[in-house]
Design an enzyme around this catalytic site. Sequence first.
Site, PDB file in Angstrom:
ATOM      1  N   THR A 194      52.677  61.111  25.060  1.00 26.40           N
ATOM      2  CA  THR A 194      51.941  61.723  23.847  1.00 26.40           C
ATOM      3  C   THR A 194      52.418  63.046  23.416  1.00 26.40           C
ATOM      4  O   THR A 194      53.148  63.750  24.090  1.00 26.40           O
ATOM      5  CB  THR A 194      50.636  61.933  24.375  1.00 26.40           C
ATOM      6  OG1 THR A 194      49.961  62.727  22.976  1.00 26.40           O
ATOM      7  CG2 THR A 194      50.504  62.996  25.359  1.00 26.40           C
ATOM      8  N   ARG A 195      52.592  63.288  21.977  1.00 25.51           N
ATOM      9  CA  ARG A 195      53.132  64.547  21.597  1.00 25.51           C
ATOM     10  C   ARG A 195      51.934  65.089  20.744  1.00 25.51           C
ATOM     11  O   ARG A 195      52.027  66.234  19.864  1.00 25.51           O
ATOM     12  CB  ARG A 195      54.105  64.137  20.618  1.00 25.51           C
ATOM     13  CG  ARG A 195      54.055  63.171  19.475  1.00 25.51           C
ATOM     14  CD  ARG A 195      55.305  63.271  18.730  1.00 25.51           C
ATOM     15  NE  ARG A 195      54.752  63.457  17.417  1.00 25.51           N
ATOM     16  CZ  ARG A 195      54.256  62.457  16.425  1.00 25.51           C
ATOM     17  NH1 ARG A 195      54.251  61.341  16.686  1.00 25.51           N
ATOM     18  NH2 ARG A 195      54.176  62.975  15.212  1.00 25.51           N
ATOM     19  N   HIS A 199      42.085  63.533  22.644  1.00 25.23           N
ATOM     20  CA  HIS A 199      40.599  63.759  22.325  1.00 25.23           C
ATOM     21  C   HIS A 199      39.482  62.738  23.040  1.00 25.23           C
ATOM     22  O   HIS A 199      40.489  62.141  23.931  1.00 25.23           O
ATOM     23  CB  HIS A 199      40.264  63.560  20.581  1.00 25.23           C
ATOM     24  CG  HIS A 199      41.162  64.486  20.116  1.00 25.23           C
ATOM     25  ND1 HIS A 199      40.564  65.924  19.841  1.00 25.23           N
ATOM     26  CD2 HIS A 199      42.108  64.450  19.215  1.00 25.23           C
ATOM     27  CE1 HIS A 199      41.649  66.521  19.021  1.00 25.23           C
ATOM     28  NE2 HIS A 199      42.369  65.791  18.719  1.00 25.23           N
ATOM     29  N   HIS A 202      41.284  59.202  23.125  1.00 23.50           N
ATOM     30  CA  HIS A 202      42.495  59.059  24.238  1.00 23.50           C
ATOM     31  C   HIS A 202      42.086  59.219  25.769  1.00 23.50           C
ATOM     32  O   HIS A 202      42.468  58.332  26.560  1.00 23.50           O
ATOM     33  CB  HIS A 202      43.415  60.435  23.897  1.00 23.50           C
ATOM     34  CG  HIS A 202      43.736  60.429  22.506  1.00 23.50           C
ATOM     35  ND1 HIS A 202      43.584  61.445  21.779  1.00 23.50           N
ATOM     36  CD2 HIS A 202      44.650  59.654  21.791  1.00 23.50           C
ATOM     37  CE1 HIS A 202      44.126  61.206  20.501  1.00 23.50           C
ATOM     38  NE2 HIS A 202      44.767  60.109  20.510  1.00 23.50           N
ATOM     39  N   ARG A 288      50.489  51.432  18.783  1.00 21.09           N
ATOM     40  CA  ARG A 288      51.169  50.934  17.656  1.00 21.09           C
ATOM     41  C   ARG A 288      52.066  51.839  16.939  1.00 21.09           C
ATOM     42  O   ARG A 288      51.804  52.953  17.034  1.00 21.09           O
ATOM     43  CB  ARG A 288      49.996  50.848  16.668  1.00 21.09           C
ATOM     44  CG  ARG A 288      48.993  49.540  17.315  1.00 21.09           C
ATOM     45  CD  ARG A 288      47.431  49.468  16.498  1.00 21.09           C
ATOM     46  NE  ARG A 288      47.817  48.693  15.147  1.00 21.09           N
ATOM     47  CZ  ARG A 288      47.676  49.448  13.859  1.00 21.09           C
ATOM     48  NH1 ARG A 288      47.595  50.720  14.026  1.00 21.09           N
ATOM     49  NH2 ARG A 288      48.022  48.584  12.937  1.00 21.09           N
TER      50      ARG A 288
END
Length: 568
Positions: A194-195, A199, A202, A288
């Site tokens: 992740t970058r 929340h 996630h 995606r």
Amino acid sequence: MSLPNHAPVPELYVSYDSAQKLKADAGTLPSWDLTQRQICDLELLMNGGFHPLKGFLTEADYDGVVENMRLADGRLWPMPVTLDVSETFAEGVEPGQDIALRDAEGVILAILSVTDKWVPNKDREAEKVFGANDLAHPAVNYLHHTAGKVYLGGPITGIQPPVHYDFKMRRDTPNELRAFFRKMGWTRVVAFQTRNPLHRAHQELTFRAAREAQANLLIHPVVGMTKPGDIDHFTRVRCYEAVLDQYPSSTTTLSLLNLAMRMGGPREAVWHGLIRRNHGCTHMIVGRDHAGPGKNSEGKDFYGPYDAQELFKAHAAEIGVEMVDFKQMVYVQEKAQYFPVDEVPEGSTVLDISGTELRRRLREGLEIPEWFSFPDVVSELRRTSPARSKQGFTVFFTGLSGSGKSTIANALMVKLMEMGGRPVTLLDGDVVRKHLSSELGFSKEHRDINIKRIGYVASEITKNGGIAICAPIAPYTATRRAVREMIEAFGAFIEVHVATPIEECERRDRKGLYKLAREGKIKEFTGISDPYEVPAKAELVVDTANVSVDHCAHQVILKLEQMGLIRA
């Protein structure tokens, strides 16, 4: 052969005693001061994150990687990891020579034994690696406008890692993570790349992914270089730490990855898989449009939504990491819980907040509901993303000499100072040349340096909550884009094209510069003997030929109000 996730991965560091000797001997070697991206790459080369690479790619390896994602010996490697240097530096280096690689402070990190020196075909690299030679792609823009023109390749001798002063307890080498997994008895580990902040959706999808894979979870965010405009890693790491308590005890860990992302979509997904294998992971969540850079210059996505997943699946056995599908999670109001989007009960009310909507709510100080995110995460985001009317910003005027940039900029400065609330600084081209760039001439290179200095000062003003007004000619698209990226890391950038026709600019020419340029007495004069590249997507276009300065300045004020940067 994939390494078992508990066995050590090879590193490129020498022993402490050898390192001390190499440091002493390196005083006689040519030195290259590494860029931020090169430091990220070097760290992962030395600590085994880029295994099986033993250094920066040779020309043969580079050609294989660009053409078919394979090193010269046939092993899978999708992303060029090259040491790009300036032509001037390259002139003094030949294959067979050693060079010292140093950080920005001059501290030696490694020795490169140069085996190859070549000038790459960057157009081919862009097309093959990123799918398009389109400057809207941040990596392609970097390739053409930031990276050096010459590549050096060869093995690395690691002396010491780069120093990180932040979040030291969260930074693990591949072997430190493998040792942790061994100690905890984690034989199956799913990585979440992740970058962005995490929340509730996630948290739910990562928890489900780990459960489905019957694995423990490694939250492995990138804190090296991500996409220009992303939230800074300091804020993101505080958000990650706030979410950790939401996972069952002893099932999840957080570790930071000092990777310079290329936003290379499908190839980047494969690259991330190899890097995670080296860190001891057995599974990885691939989303995606994984590592997608957004829209191309025609407004279309660079990559298809499932391209990354398909390329990863096709090479999963060779990567040595199993792919876990990223499931889009949505909140079902009637059930008061999250469901995968394809498992929502029929007739349910689905709630979701897009990234754009979240940024709008933060910008305008609106409520962010608890079903969407954790209060501690929202609190952290509000600390570094105050309402837009309280943020710093930069207004950047660009246009021909005599177009009226400086006059409008002065009028705007007075209007903003009259409103009060934030300090206002005018960075006029001529004034900056006098105080910051007096040693520079008017060649393209020197004009670029001058504009980037203006951009740097404006970014510091913006970062600290002030208003910067810039009024240089700034004729080149690439330089304006570099300034925009510098500033948008901290606040809004409003480009105003003062599109006064050249005939009107010449008519106003009090200094007689256009006349001298037409007579050939001034070389490389913008609009006459040097091009002015018209901004394609300026936030505002004004023309002072038949309109008063006050009206133009008022148009800028209206734009700032519309963007929420000043209160109406």
